[in-house]
Write a protein that holds these residues in place. Structure first.
Motif, PDB file in Angstrom:
ATOM      1  N   ALA B  44       0.842  -1.196   0.000  1.00 47.17           N
ATOM      2  CA  ALA B  44       0.000   0.000   0.000  1.00 47.17           C
ATOM      3  C   ALA B  44       0.881   1.251   0.000  1.00 47.17           C
ATOM      4  CB  ALA B  44      -0.922  -0.007   1.214  1.00 47.17           C
ATOM      5  N   ARG B  51       2.032   7.289  -6.429  1.00 46.42           N
ATOM      6  CA  ARG B  51       1.034   8.299  -6.765  1.00 46.42           C
ATOM      7  C   ARG B  51       1.492   9.682  -6.319  1.00 46.42           C
ATOM      8  NH1 ARG B  51      -5.163   7.771  -5.037  1.00 46.42           N
ATOM      9  NH2 ARG B  51      -4.360   8.186  -2.957  1.00 46.42           N
ATOM     10  N   ASN B  52       2.122   9.750  -5.160  1.00 47.73           N
ATOM     11  CA  ASN B  52       2.625  11.048  -4.712  1.00 47.73           C
ATOM     12  C   ASN B  52       3.727  11.561  -5.628  1.00 47.73           C
ATOM     13  OD1 ASN B  52       0.847  11.376  -2.691  1.00 47.73           O
ATOM     14  ND2 ASN B  52       2.224  10.761  -1.037  1.00 47.73           N
ATOM     15  N   ARG B  55       2.009  13.113  -8.502  1.00 49.29           N
ATOM     16  CA  ARG B  55       1.395  14.401  -8.155  1.00 49.29           C
ATOM     17  C   ARG B  55       2.435  15.496  -8.024  1.00 49.29           C
ATOM     18  NH1 ARG B  55      -2.349  11.831  -3.418  1.00 49.29           N
ATOM     19  NH2 ARG B  55      -4.241  11.491  -4.625  1.00 49.29           N
ATOM     20  N   TYR B  56       3.470  15.218  -7.259  1.00 45.19           N
ATOM     21  CA  TYR B  56       4.485  16.259  -7.036  1.00 45.19           C
ATOM     22  C   TYR B  56       5.207  16.606  -8.338  1.00 45.19           C
ATOM     23  CZ  TYR B  56       3.910  15.986  -1.962  1.00 45.19           C
ATOM     24  OH  TYR B  56       3.401  16.045  -0.693  1.00 45.19           O
ATOM     25  N   ILE B  59       2.937  18.765 -10.494  1.00 46.93           N
ATOM     26  CA  ILE B  59       2.840  20.144  -9.984  1.00 46.93           C
ATOM     27  C   ILE B  59       4.128  20.898 -10.312  1.00 46.93           C
ATOM     28  CG2 ILE B  59       2.687  21.565  -7.897  1.00 46.93           C
ATOM     29  CD1 ILE B  59       0.941  19.305  -6.673  1.00 46.93           C
ATOM     30  N   PRO B 108     -11.247   3.386  -2.930  1.00 51.10           N
ATOM     31  CA  PRO B 108     -11.962   3.679  -4.180  1.00 51.10           C
ATOM     32  C   PRO B 108     -11.128   4.513  -5.162  1.00 51.10           C
ATOM     33  CG  PRO B 108     -12.960   4.823  -2.306  1.00 51.10           C
ATOM     34  CD  PRO B 108     -11.951   3.881  -1.747  1.00 51.10           C
ATOM     35  N   THR B 109     -10.148   5.281  -4.669  1.00 51.29           N
ATOM     36  CA  THR B 109      -9.348   6.092  -5.593  1.00 51.29           C
ATOM     37  C   THR B 109      -8.298   5.254  -6.305  1.00 51.29           C
ATOM     38  OG1 THR B 109      -7.700   6.713  -3.939  1.00 51.29           O
ATOM     39  CG2 THR B 109      -9.633   8.126  -4.129  1.00 51.29           C
ATOM     40  N   TYR B 115     -10.811   3.619 -11.973  1.00 49.81           N
ATOM     41  CA  TYR B 115      -9.671   4.496 -12.282  1.00 49.81           C
ATOM     42  C   TYR B 115      -9.684   4.876 -13.765  1.00 49.81           C
ATOM     43  CZ  TYR B 115      -4.996   6.468 -11.863  1.00 49.81           C
ATOM     44  OH  TYR B 115      -3.936   7.331 -11.834  1.00 49.81           O
ATOM     45  N   ASP B 116      -9.442   6.145 -14.055  1.00 53.54           N
ATOM     46  CA  ASP B 116      -9.327   6.590 -15.441  1.00 53.54           C
ATOM     47  C   ASP B 116      -8.024   7.364 -15.547  1.00 53.54           C
ATOM     48  OD1 ASP B 116      -9.915   6.975 -18.065  1.00 53.54           O
ATOM     49  OD2 ASP B 116     -11.558   8.393 -17.743  1.00 53.54           O
ATOM     50  N   GLY B 123     -10.589   4.620 -19.714  1.00 53.05           N
ATOM     51  CA  GLY B 123     -10.293   3.469 -18.872  1.00 53.05           C
ATOM     52  C   GLY B 123     -11.096   2.242 -19.303  1.00 53.05           C
ATOM     53  N   LYS B 213     -13.384  11.809 -23.813  1.00 49.94           N
ATOM     54  CA  LYS B 213     -12.059  11.715 -23.208  1.00 49.94           C
ATOM     55  C   LYS B 213     -11.051  12.523 -24.026  1.00 49.94           C
ATOM     56  CE  LYS B 213      -9.134  10.248 -20.144  1.00 49.94           C
ATOM     57  NZ  LYS B 213      -8.611   8.910 -19.930  1.00 49.94           N
ATOM     58  N   ARG B 215     -11.621  15.138 -25.843  1.00 47.51           N
ATOM     59  CA  ARG B 215     -11.862  16.556 -25.602  1.00 47.51           C
ATOM     60  C   ARG B 215     -11.220  16.956 -24.274  1.00 47.51           C
ATOM     61  NH1 ARG B 215     -17.585  17.170 -26.300  1.00 47.51           N
ATOM     62  NH2 ARG B 215     -17.851  16.811 -24.073  1.00 47.51           N
ATOM     63  N   ARG B 216     -11.401  16.121 -23.269  1.00 45.74           N
ATOM     64  CA  ARG B 216     -10.832  16.433 -21.956  1.00 45.74           C
ATOM     65  C   ARG B 216      -9.319  16.548 -22.054  1.00 45.74           C
ATOM     66  NH1 ARG B 216      -7.437  14.031 -17.754  1.00 45.74           N
ATOM     67  NH2 ARG B 216      -8.146  14.887 -15.794  1.00 45.74           N
ATOM     68  N   VAL B 219      -8.273  19.649 -24.360  1.00 47.21           N
ATOM     69  CA  VAL B 219      -8.560  20.936 -23.716  1.00 47.21           C
ATOM     70  C   VAL B 219      -7.613  21.158 -22.535  1.00 47.21           C
ATOM     71  CG1 VAL B 219     -10.275  22.217 -22.369  1.00 47.21           C
ATOM     72  CG2 VAL B 219     -10.958  21.055 -24.466  1.00 47.21           C
TER      73      VAL B 219
END
Lengths: 340, 387
Positions: B44, B51-52, B55-56, B59, B108-109, B115-116, B123, B213, B215-216, B219
């Motif tokens: 886990a 994932r972190n 994300r980092y 950003i 759930p995440t 998950y997409d 997905g 998808k 378009r997302r 954009v």
């Protein structure tokens, strides 16, 4: 292509927003209900009162006495979920739970430090009083008192119809509070059975001897599996099933049934099931997603492609193809194929 | 009746009896069970750490492009980091989560069903083409669409068509626009363009989810972030475009290395209809190839560097493949099953040799083979004369 469910890409992932939010304040979240532990108090050596302060997403106004919430806590990498009755909801939206140490999850929860953060669901469940409130008979044993005490607090202030409570307990949790209520409200009669001092179980004669005009009452029962079974049988005998409300904390699979072969279709795994399908799958080394383990949260729901199963909560038998089942409250009574 | 996948004449694997196959299967099963019973906190923590990182790094890289994109070294760094972030999101996070490898965490995440990922393919489409079709019918010609994606000829068992003369240039542009091809894969455009068994109307209807998808994605990377950057719009736009191409190039290289290498075998449908679990395991091993490398290479490839282990255990957390690999390799050695493993460069070069060979009809290849043999023996004779 299956377009039955409209596909909608997320513009911003919710977990990303929550990740940023929790850097600022650990209980902030976009939609999730998170709560921090305010205080944990021992009611008895193994019964604890937990005071939680949920974030702004918690819909306190939706709460009805007798309802429960799912508490989520990660243990050994797995987010475990259990349902607990809300004992009291304070005016400021704070939640009071009472939790008995009887498993890994309740052990971990009752040992949380103040300030720890857990995830909650919204209040849920049908174990609530009808309106207007009729005359009532409450039956509680052990930690089942939490839901019953919640209903009782509501009932005594909602009407002046007679209320009786039969409470079988070893540790006398909430005993003092209930005694006080009995002194304040004359139409409420309290029948307390300390099962350490007197070996008393729920029986038809006990119920008939203690509660007057039982036939007119709505009966609410919450407690151990054996007590629940007795209560259900008594109500069937008296033809009161329509007025009988129950909240289960434990379920028991029928252990006399033969083990059945179960196949998980997509993961191409087979195993023998002799208790509920979730436990059996786990015993076979599989790890299907799951939550509350008592048929509430829907996390383990999946499609049964074929075979016959029994719902452990309702006793219903389902022979149909392609129906939705919850692994945790389902027992196989024939070979079963599941789309997992 | 069980019919094991027939051995290809050039297969490096030995023939096994039915009993040996079942015994092998049981041993593979035992290896799986040992790991699955042991999953917990450290797995886990691993996926949360990945994932972190995503994300980092996203950003940081978007921040660099947005505020310093006009300074060439900052642009380079930002673009490279964004590419890296997208690679890890797709491979080690998205691909593995969408296989359901972390479903047991009940988070759930990180649930495979919902998950997409951050790429053109939805997905749902990807779970169909990849999790179901490719992982079930691995390397079966005409069943596993990943055998050439309807665009390339990667197996001699695929029927040759003149368009496959363009195998190499087509493969190069496939790599550049890989994320778009993966997105479009389920639509089987070759059925409209080449085989005329499908209409554009059908394609349009089937693409409803994909259009949203697309378009997302477009954009987000080419309108929203450039506009947000104001005066830095152009460097941000360019950085995002290049980062997407970096990710496409890398992802496609990793995937080519998994199944298109010299010794990765293809199978025919009739061999596999009634195969047992154990035979399925053996087909997965014979049809897949690993590449060796450092821990970072494994993470960047989503642990598809352990393609063999991934195909045996698609639902095992990928961070466990490295510990399982030596056991599988030893088991393969014991039973004489070829364990296809080489370094990245070796595997990748053998992919291009295979693509080049397959661009020609099989009998031409034989002729070229004979021709090159003639030249080789001729040279050898010449050499012998002069010595």
């Amino acid at each position: 292509m299956s377009t039955s469910v409209e596909y909608k890409p997320e513009w911003i992932r919710e977990d990303f927003i929550d990740f940023i939010a929790e850097k600022i304040n650990p209980v902030w979240a976009l939609k999730k209900v998170k709560a921090c532990v305010v205080e944990i108090q021992a009611l008895s050596p193994d019964f604890y009162k937990i005071h939680l302060r949920p974030n702004q997403n918690f819909q306190a106004q939706r709460f009805q006495a007798g309802q429960s919430i799912l508490v989520t806590l990660a243990m050994n990498g797995v987010r475990q979920q259990r349902s607990y009755s809300i004992v009291t909801l304070l005016d400021n939206g704070d939640v009071i739970l009472a939790i008995k140490r009887q498993g890994k999850m309740s052990n971990a929860l009752t040992q949380l430090p103040a300030g720890a953060v857990v995830e909650l669901s919204q209040p849920q469940g049908n174990f609530v009083l009808p309106a207007p409130v009729p005359s009532l008979c409450f039956i509680a044993s052990g930690s089942g008192i939490t839901a019953i005490y919640s209903l009782l607090q509501k009932a005594v202030v909602s009407s002046t119809q007679s209320i009786d409570l039969l409470y079988f307990t070893r540790d006398d949790a909430f005993h003092a509070e209930i005694k006080t209520l009995a002194l304040m409200y004359p139409y409420f009669k309290y029948h307390h059975f300390n099962t350490v001092e007197q070996h008393q179980h729920l029986s038809l004669s006990l119920l008939q001897n203690t509660v007057e005009q039982l036939g007119e009452r709505h009966i609410y029962a919450c407690g151990s599996a054996s007590m629940m079974q007795a209560a259900q049988q008594i109500c069937q005998q008296l033809d009161l099933s329509e007025q009988f409300h129950s909240e289960y904390f434990q379920m028991t699979a029928d252990e006399n049934l033969e083990a059945q072969p179960v196949q998980f279709l997509r993961s191409q795994q087979d195993f023998q099931a002799n208790s509920n399908l979730l436990d059996s799958a786990e015993a076979a080394g599989l790890r299907p997603a799951h939550g509350c383990r008592m048929g509430i949260c829907n996390t383990c729901s999946c499609t049964k492609v074929s075979g016959s199963v029994r719902n452990l909560l309702t006793g219903e038998i389902d022979h149909n193809h392609n129906t939705q089942i919850k692994l945790c409250v389902t027992q196989a009574i024939s070979p079963v194929v599941i789309n997992l | 009746m069980n019919m094991p996948a027939a051995l290809h004449p050039n297969s490096k694997s030995k023939y096994l009896t039915e009993a040996q196959i079942q015994e092998f299967g049981a041993k593979v099963e035992a290896i799986r069970r040992e790991v699955m019973d042991d999953l917990g906190e450290k797995d886990a923590q691993y996926i949360y750490k990945i994932r972190n990182f995503v994300r980092y790094s996203e950003i940081a890289s978007r921040g660099m492009l947005m505020f310093g994109g006009w300074i060439p070294p900052v642009w380079l760094l930002g673009t490279g980091l964004l590419g890296l972030s997208k690679i890890v999101e797709n491979m080690e996070l998205g691909h593995n989560v969408m296989h359901g490898q972390f479903d047991w965490m009940n988070d759930p995440t990180l649930n495979g069903a919902s998950y997409d990922w951050d790429t053109i393919a939805t997905g749902d489409d990807w779970k169909y083409t990849h999790n179901y079709i490719h992982h079930t019918y691995t390397n079966i010609v005409d069943k596993d669409h990943d055998v050439g994606y309807g665009l390339l000829r990667v197996s001699e068992a695929q029927k040759w068509e003149p368009r496959f003369l363009m195998n190499i240039p087509l493969a190069i542009q496939l790599m550049v626009f890989f994320e778009w091809y993966v997105g479009l894969q389920r639509l089987h455009l070759e059925d409209v363009l080449v085989y005329k068994t499908k209409t554009w109307k059908q394609v349009w209807d089937e693409a409803a989810g994909l259009r949203k998808k697309m378009r997302r994605q477009v954009v987000k990377d080419y309108v929203f972030f450039p506009l947000l950057a104001g005066p830095n719009a152009i460097p941000v736009f360019a950085g995002n475009a290049v980062a997407n191409v970096i990710r496409s190039l890398w992802a496609s290289a990793v995937i080519f290395n998994g199944h298109f290498t010299e010794d990765a075998e293809n199978f025919e449908a009739d061999n596999t209809e009634n195969e047992s679990r154990a035979e399925w395991y053996i087909r997965q091993i014979r049809g897949s190839s690993n590449f060796s490398g450092t821990q970072w290479l494994h993470i960047l490839s989503g642990n598809l560097s352990h393609q063999i282990e991934h195909h045996l255990f698609p639902d095992m957390p990928a961070n466990r493949y490295a510990e399982v690999a030596p056991k599988i390799k030893a088991l393969c050695a014991e039973y004489g099953i070829h364990y296809n493993e080489a370094n990245f460069i070796q595997q990748f070069s053998s992919v291009w040799v295979r693509l080049a060979k397959c661009s020609l009809p099989n009998h031409w290849q034989d002729k070229i083979g004979q021709g090159s043999n003639l030249i080789r023996t001729g040279l050898a004779q010449l050499k012998a004369k002069f010595q």
